[in-house]
Design an enzyme around this catalytic site. Structure first.
Site, PDB file in Angstrom:
ATOM      1  N   GLN A 128       0.835  -1.200   0.000  1.00  0.00           N
ATOM      2  CA  GLN A 128       0.000   0.000   0.000  1.00  0.00           C
ATOM      3  C   GLN A 128       0.871   1.251   0.000  1.00  0.00           C
ATOM      4  O   GLN A 128       1.552   1.536   0.986  1.00  0.00           O
ATOM      5  CB  GLN A 128      -0.894  -0.008   1.250  1.00  0.00           C
ATOM      6  CG  GLN A 128      -1.883   1.131   1.318  1.00  0.00           C
ATOM      7  CD  GLN A 128      -2.561   1.210   2.680  1.00  0.00           C
ATOM      8  OE1 GLN A 128      -1.910   1.447   3.692  1.00  0.00           O
ATOM      9  NE2 GLN A 128      -3.855   1.014   2.717  1.00  0.00           N
ATOM     10  N   GLY A 129       0.857   1.990  -1.097  1.00  0.00           N
ATOM     11  CA  GLY A 129       1.654   3.208  -1.200  1.00  0.00           C
ATOM     12  C   GLY A 129       0.793   4.444  -1.027  1.00  0.00           C
ATOM     13  O   GLY A 129       0.426   5.097  -2.005  1.00  0.00           O
ATOM     14  N   SER A 131       1.108   6.691   2.338  1.00  0.00           N
ATOM     15  CA  SER A 131       1.857   7.690   3.104  1.00  0.00           C
ATOM     16  C   SER A 131       3.090   8.162   2.347  1.00  0.00           C
ATOM     17  O   SER A 131       3.690   7.412   1.570  1.00  0.00           O
ATOM     18  CB  SER A 131       2.305   7.103   4.441  1.00  0.00           C
ATOM     19  OG  SER A 131       1.218   6.575   5.140  1.00  0.00           O
ATOM     20  N   SER A 163       4.649  -1.088   3.851  1.00  0.00           N
ATOM     21  CA  SER A 163       4.875  -2.436   4.407  1.00  0.00           C
ATOM     22  C   SER A 163       5.012  -3.452   3.284  1.00  0.00           C
ATOM     23  O   SER A 163       4.313  -3.362   2.266  1.00  0.00           O
ATOM     24  CB  SER A 163       3.712  -2.837   5.314  1.00  0.00           C
ATOM     25  OG  SER A 163       3.554  -1.912   6.352  1.00  0.00           O
ATOM     26  N   GLU A 246     -10.054  -1.623   6.424  1.00  0.00           N
ATOM     27  CA  GLU A 246      -8.912  -1.737   7.316  1.00  0.00           C
ATOM     28  C   GLU A 246      -9.345  -1.639   8.774  1.00  0.00           C
ATOM     29  O   GLU A 246      -8.817  -2.312   9.634  1.00  0.00           O
ATOM     30  CB  GLU A 246      -7.946  -0.602   6.972  1.00  0.00           C
ATOM     31  CG  GLU A 246      -6.599  -0.701   7.592  1.00  0.00           C
ATOM     32  CD  GLU A 246      -5.639   0.296   6.932  1.00  0.00           C
ATOM     33  OE1 GLU A 246      -4.557   0.445   7.473  1.00  0.00           O
ATOM     34  OE2 GLU A 246      -5.979   0.899   5.901  1.00  0.00           O
TER      35      GLU A 246
HETATM   36  C1  LIG Z   1       4.324  -0.370  11.180  1.00  0.00           C
HETATM   37  C2  LIG Z   1       3.761   0.626  10.206  1.00  0.00           C
HETATM   38  C3  LIG Z   1       3.326   0.194   8.973  1.00  0.00           C
HETATM   39  C4  LIG Z   1       2.821   1.101   8.037  1.00  0.00           C
HETATM   40  N1  LIG Z   1       2.461   0.637   6.808  1.00  0.00           N
HETATM   41  C5  LIG Z   1       2.044   1.521   5.877  1.00  0.00           C
HETATM   42  C6  LIG Z   1       1.774   1.078   4.544  1.00  0.00           C
HETATM   43  O1  LIG Z   1       1.915  -0.097   4.224  1.00  0.00           O
HETATM   44  N2  LIG Z   1       1.387   1.986   3.641  1.00  0.00           N
HETATM   45  C7  LIG Z   1       1.223   3.307   3.951  1.00  0.00           C
HETATM   46  O2  LIG Z   1       0.831   4.074   3.086  1.00  0.00           O
HETATM   47  N3  LIG Z   1       1.469   3.762   5.208  1.00  0.00           N
HETATM   48  C8  LIG Z   1       1.890   2.908   6.167  1.00  0.00           C
HETATM   49  N4  LIG Z   1       2.173   3.362   7.439  1.00  0.00           N
HETATM   50  C9  LIG Z   1       2.110   4.799   7.690  1.00  0.00           C
HETATM   51  C10 LIG Z   1       1.035   5.245   8.661  1.00  0.00           C
HETATM   52  O3  LIG Z   1      -0.223   5.223   8.044  1.00  0.00           O
HETATM   53  C11 LIG Z   1       1.439   6.641   9.140  1.00  0.00           C
HETATM   54  O4  LIG Z   1       2.600   6.493   9.925  1.00  0.00           O
HETATM   55  C12 LIG Z   1       0.361   7.319   9.947  1.00  0.00           C
HETATM   56  O5  LIG Z   1      -0.735   7.646   9.159  1.00  0.00           O
HETATM   57  C13 LIG Z   1       0.890   8.589  10.654  1.00  0.00           C
HETATM   58  O6  LIG Z   1       1.571   9.437   9.766  1.00  0.00           O
HETATM   59  P1  LIG Z   1       3.026   9.998  10.149  1.00  0.00           P
HETATM   60  O7  LIG Z   1       3.872   8.843  10.481  1.00  0.00           O
HETATM   61  O8  LIG Z   1       3.465  10.893   9.079  1.00  0.00           O
HETATM   62  O9  LIG Z   1       2.830  10.827  11.482  1.00  0.00           O
HETATM   63  P2  LIG Z   1       2.288  12.326  11.578  1.00  0.00           P
HETATM   64  O10 LIG Z   1       1.090  12.488  10.754  1.00  0.00           O
HETATM   65  O11 LIG Z   1       3.418  13.268  11.362  1.00  0.00           O
HETATM   66  O12 LIG Z   1       1.870  12.374  13.105  1.00  0.00           O
HETATM   67  C14 LIG Z   1       2.784  12.630  14.172  1.00  0.00           C
HETATM   68  C15 LIG Z   1       1.989  12.862  15.453  1.00  0.00           C
HETATM   69  O13 LIG Z   1       1.119  13.987  15.285  1.00  0.00           O
HETATM   70  C16 LIG Z   1      -0.213  13.645  15.553  1.00  0.00           C
HETATM   71  N5  LIG Z   1      -1.106  14.375  14.662  1.00  0.00           N
HETATM   72  C17 LIG Z   1      -0.969  14.609  13.335  1.00  0.00           C
HETATM   73  N6  LIG Z   1      -2.011  15.284  12.850  1.00  0.00           N
HETATM   74  C18 LIG Z   1      -2.863  15.477  13.890  1.00  0.00           C
HETATM   75  C19 LIG Z   1      -4.131  16.093  14.031  1.00  0.00           C
HETATM   76  N7  LIG Z   1      -4.789  16.631  13.009  1.00  0.00           N
HETATM   77  N8  LIG Z   1      -4.687  16.077  15.244  1.00  0.00           N
HETATM   78  C20 LIG Z   1      -4.065  15.524  16.312  1.00  0.00           C
HETATM   79  N9  LIG Z   1      -2.880  14.943  16.236  1.00  0.00           N
HETATM   80  C21 LIG Z   1      -2.279  14.896  15.040  1.00  0.00           C
HETATM   81  C22 LIG Z   1      -0.265  12.144  15.286  1.00  0.00           C
HETATM   82  O14 LIG Z   1      -1.335  11.532  15.989  1.00  0.00           O
HETATM   83  C23 LIG Z   1       1.072  11.677  15.764  1.00  0.00           C
HETATM   84  O15 LIG Z   1       1.028  11.482  17.149  1.00  0.00           O
HETATM   85  C24 LIG Z   1       2.690   2.465   8.379  1.00  0.00           C
HETATM   86  C25 LIG Z   1       3.097   2.896   9.642  1.00  0.00           C
HETATM   87  C26 LIG Z   1       3.626   1.998  10.558  1.00  0.00           C
HETATM   88  C27 LIG Z   1       4.062   2.501  11.895  1.00  0.00           C
END
Ligand SMILES: Cc1cc2nc3c(=O)[nH]c(=O)nc-3n(C[C@H](O)[C@H](O)[C@H](O)COP(=O)(O)OP(=O)(O)OC[C@H]3O[C@@H](n4cnc5c(N)ncnc54)[C@H](O)[C@@H]3O)c2cc1C
Lengths: 382, 311
Positions: A128-129, A131, A163, A246
């Site tokens: 899944q691409g 993020s 992932s 999901e």
């Molecule tokens: C093990 C793992 C597997 C993953 N697999 C995939 C995958 O296969 N494909 C894919 O596309 N993505 C994948 N992801 C990505 C995942 O969906 C993102 O990490 C997630 O959506 C959070 O985005 P970010 O990491 O950029 O954090 P950020 O969005 O930068 O968030 C950082 C912090 O800020 C908080 N925050 C951000 N915006 C708000 C808001 N509006 N209100 C309150 N708090 C906020 C968040 O809750 C968090 O605590 C994976 C992540 C993990 C950890």
């Protein structure tokens, strides 16, 4: 309110149990968690066995190769495979639980024929691409560009936290097709072959030491327009279908596994003396209540699935479950005492990997925003 | 398997809600805070509507309904914050003929009992048996209760007087389990009502030029309240279907937590108003605290759940 099983459902359970008892001893030993080609081969072989026995895509419609079973059979299947200690979906997670259901819901007849049977047969692995480095919680701000050239999109950008990217054949990719349109309005869903020229996968190491996910660089990757699901610039809506899956039943099997682990933690506590501490007993008792209720919540969501999207009820589930899972492995660590420092212990690995549950698939904060705004109708934030 | 409410069950719940909204709305609630005595007219009406006898067979004057239906009605009673020994009187249906029945649980210390002065008979529960007693036999001494709608009494009378009481032909464990479940249903109603109240206030009240519900700190309190209420709901409904002891411990534990914590969060969302006597929030919180000690408290439920984990 009926939680009973019909004779037909019980017969399905009995037949499935017999089959599991027969085939599970024949499985080869599970590969090392770091051995991705090995894991892919193992997970796909298991999927193939399920398929050949008629257990692939239990709740998928018959016309796309599923069994077309109802929610009760679906839950029985998740329950029994977990109870028997059968392999988890593993590398087939995205294909079976995200991309597949999206294609089933939004794809043309041709697209369904092309992509769904290989997923069910364990022949093709999806990732899944969504993020990106700059687009996490704010997924709609994604920047990976797709420029149309005749019957091809030329895609350039980068995806993060993808992932299973290392071993995937296909990527369900979100791209920006209209840079002028604000936020979610200019996004398109594409199926991208991972072996296309211009795709580079750089594995990333997780805090658990494994390489579960990767950064994927896309440099003028050519994707046929025929690989587009839904209309151009309609990818956000298409995506929401995926995300709702999901957050629905995707974790049902894990809840069964957590209940089994909790029993093992209690047995461990009984044998090492931790059980004499009422604080430990009560902590485990509380977890038993939480997981029991989460199972009921799944039954509730599944029963109501026909009435609307499972996505919203799923947000409440995901919020509670991700927290409960972390609490379970913290409690296991308390029971193990200093034994919890051993990285060789299975529970230690689970404790580490459980840390991702409140982040992946929408962080807990984002889930709370969704619950508050969409379920409770509170006004959008500043 | 279909966990949804049947049409009959939905109609029953809606009917109960309508009846209670009509007969026990906000004004009656506030009047009851001052009145102290049980409203016997309302009680007779509840009895007439089948609140207590609904699970008896039709020839015995009941409606032949089950625990799932009872739980839906008690959820509404909790939502309305209906006072009185509802659970005790419901449990006594078919055992005792009196219209208002209280419970004395002799396994708990200090020995306190709710609603004794309003009751005409008492179900006395110990670890083994259910007995019948007259309220006066306990020499009840009023004890000020933190919940203004739950009259409380210190109970005297030692075990030797208990021995002389008439033993009722019913299983004490079943009675306790059903009492715990119906109390959990009351708690579920409180959890849902305080959630609605918090959300309504968060939408309406403005600070910094915008509704306070647009602030995430408030939003997230409300989201967690919904999570607690929904988890409690499925636990209570599931236990009403299975009737199982461990499922009941799950339901009581989670519903107690949902009621108490939702009432507290509701108070927080209301700010200074929430701390006043005039606002209703404290009535919900205090009742939730009372219920949380009844039949099985958190410690007892957690120990029951722990004991059932694999050996
Ligand atoms: C093990 C793992 C597997 C993953 N697999 C995939 C995958 O296969 N494909 C894919 O596309 N993505 C994948 N992801 C990505 C995942 O969906 C993102 O990490 C997630 O959506 C959070 O985005 P970010 O990491 O950029 O954090 P950020 O969005 O930068 O968030 C950082 C912090 O800020 C908080 N925050 C951000 N915006 C708000 C808001 N509006 N209100 C309150 N708090 C906020 C968040 O809750 C968090 O605590 C994976 C992540 C993990 C950890």
């Amino acid at each position: 309110m009926d939680l009973s099983r019909t004779p037909a459902e019980e017969a399905f359970r009995a037949e499935l149990r017999r089959w599991l008892a027969h085939v599970l001893p024949q499985l080869p030993p599970a590969p090392d968690p770091g051995d991705w080609p090995g894991r892919r081969a193992y997970d796909c072989a298991w999927q193939r066995m399920l398929h050949d026995a008629g257990y692939a895509g239990i709740h998928w419609p018959k016309e796309v190769g599923g069994r077309g079973a109802g929610p009760a059979e679906h839950l029985i299947h998740l329950e029994e495979t977990e109870k028997a200690g059968a392999p988890y979906v593993g590398a087939n997670f995205v294909g079976l639980l995200h991309a597949g259901p999206t294609i089933a819901a939004e794809g043309t007849a041709e697209q369904r024929r092309r992509w769904l049977p290989p997923i069910l047969r364990g022949e093709q692995v999806w990732c899944q691409g969504f993020s990106e480095p700059q687009a996490g919680s704010d997924l709609a701000s994604l920047r990976t560009r797709a420029v149309r050239e005749g019957d091809t999109y030329v895609v350039t950008g980068s995806k993060l936290w993808t992932s299973h990217a290392e071993v995937a054949d296909w990527c369900e990719l979100l791209v920006r097709t209209d840079p002028e349109a604000p936020g979610h309005r200019g996004i398109t869903w594409l199926a991208m072959p991972m072996d296309a020229p211009g795709v580079t996968v750089r594995p990333l190491r997780t805090l658990a030491g494994s390489t579960e996910f990767a950064q994927v660089f896309l440099d003028e990757v050519r994707v046929p327009v025929a690989n587009r699901l839904g209309a151009e610039n309609d990818g956000w809506r298409v995506t929401m279908v995926t995300l709702s899956f999901e957050r629905g039943t995707a974790f049902a099997g894990e809840v069964v596994a957590c209940r089994r682990t909790l029993g093992e933690v209690a047995a461990q506590a009984r044998s090492n003396g931790a059980w004499d501490d009422p604080v430990v007993r009560r902590r485990l008792g509380r977890l038993a209540a939480e997981f029991s209720a989460l199972w009921s919540l799944i039954a509730w969501n599944v029963s109501h699935a026909g009435d609307g999207s499972p996505g919203l009820g799923g947000s409440v589930f995901k919020l509670r479950y991700s927290h409960a899972r972390q609490e379970l492995f913290d409690a296991a660590a308390e029971v193990l005492g200093r034994g919890s420092l051993s990285a060789a212990h299975r529970w230690t690995h689970e404790r580490l990997s459980s840390l991702s549950y409140t982040i992946a698939a929408g962080t807990s904060q984002i889930q709370r925003n969704i619950v508050a705004e969409r379920l409770l109708g509170l006004p959008k934030g500043p | 398997m279909d966990f949804r409410l049947t049409e009959e069950q939905q109609a029953l719940r809606a009917g109960a809600r309508e009846l209670l909204a009509g007969r026990f709305g906000r004004e009656r609630l506030r009047a009851a805070v001052e009145a102290k005595d049980l409203d016997r007219g309302l009680w007779a009406e509840l009895a007439g509507a089948g609140m207590f006898s609904m699970r008896l067979a039709e020839p015995e004057g009941g409606a032949g309904l089950g625990l799932p239906e009872a739980v839906l009605v008690f959820e509404e009673a909790g939502r309305a914050l209906l006072p009185g020994p509802l659970v005790a009187t419901h449990l006594a249906a078919g055992l005792l003929d009196e219209a208002v029945v209280a419970v004395v649980d002799t396994t708990r210390r200090p020995l306190l009992a709710e609603h004794l002065a309003d009751a005409q008979a008492v179900l006395v529960l110990d670890g083994k048996r259910v007995r019948r007693a007259d309220p006066a036999a306990f020499d009840p001494v009023p004890e000020p209760c933190l919940d203004p709608l739950t009259p409380l009494y210190r109970v005297r009378g030692g075990p030797h007087t208990m021995e002389s009481l008439a033993v009722l032909d019913t299983d004490v464990r079943t009675l306790r389990r059903q009492g715990a479940l119906l109390t959990a249903a009351l708690q579920l109603g409180i959890a849902l009502r305080t959630l609605e109240s918090a959300v309504a206030h968060a939408r309406e009240r403005e600070q910094f030029g915008r509704p306070i519900g647009s602030f995430q700190a408030v939003k997230h309190l409300c989201a967690d309240m919904l999570g607690r209420a929904e988890v409690a709901r499925v636990a209570v409904y599931a236990a009403s279907v299975t009737g199982d002891a461990v499922d009941t411990a799950t339901a009581k534990l989670l519903a107690d937590e949902a009621a108490v914590r939702n009432a507290r969060d509701c108070l927080q969302v209301h700010g200074g108003t929430g701390f006043t006597w005039e606002a209703d929030v404290h009535l919900f919180l205090k009742r939730a605290w009372v219920h949380a000690t009844q039949y099985a408290d958190a410690a007892a439920n957690e120990e029951t759940l722990a004991a059932a984990l694999r050996r």
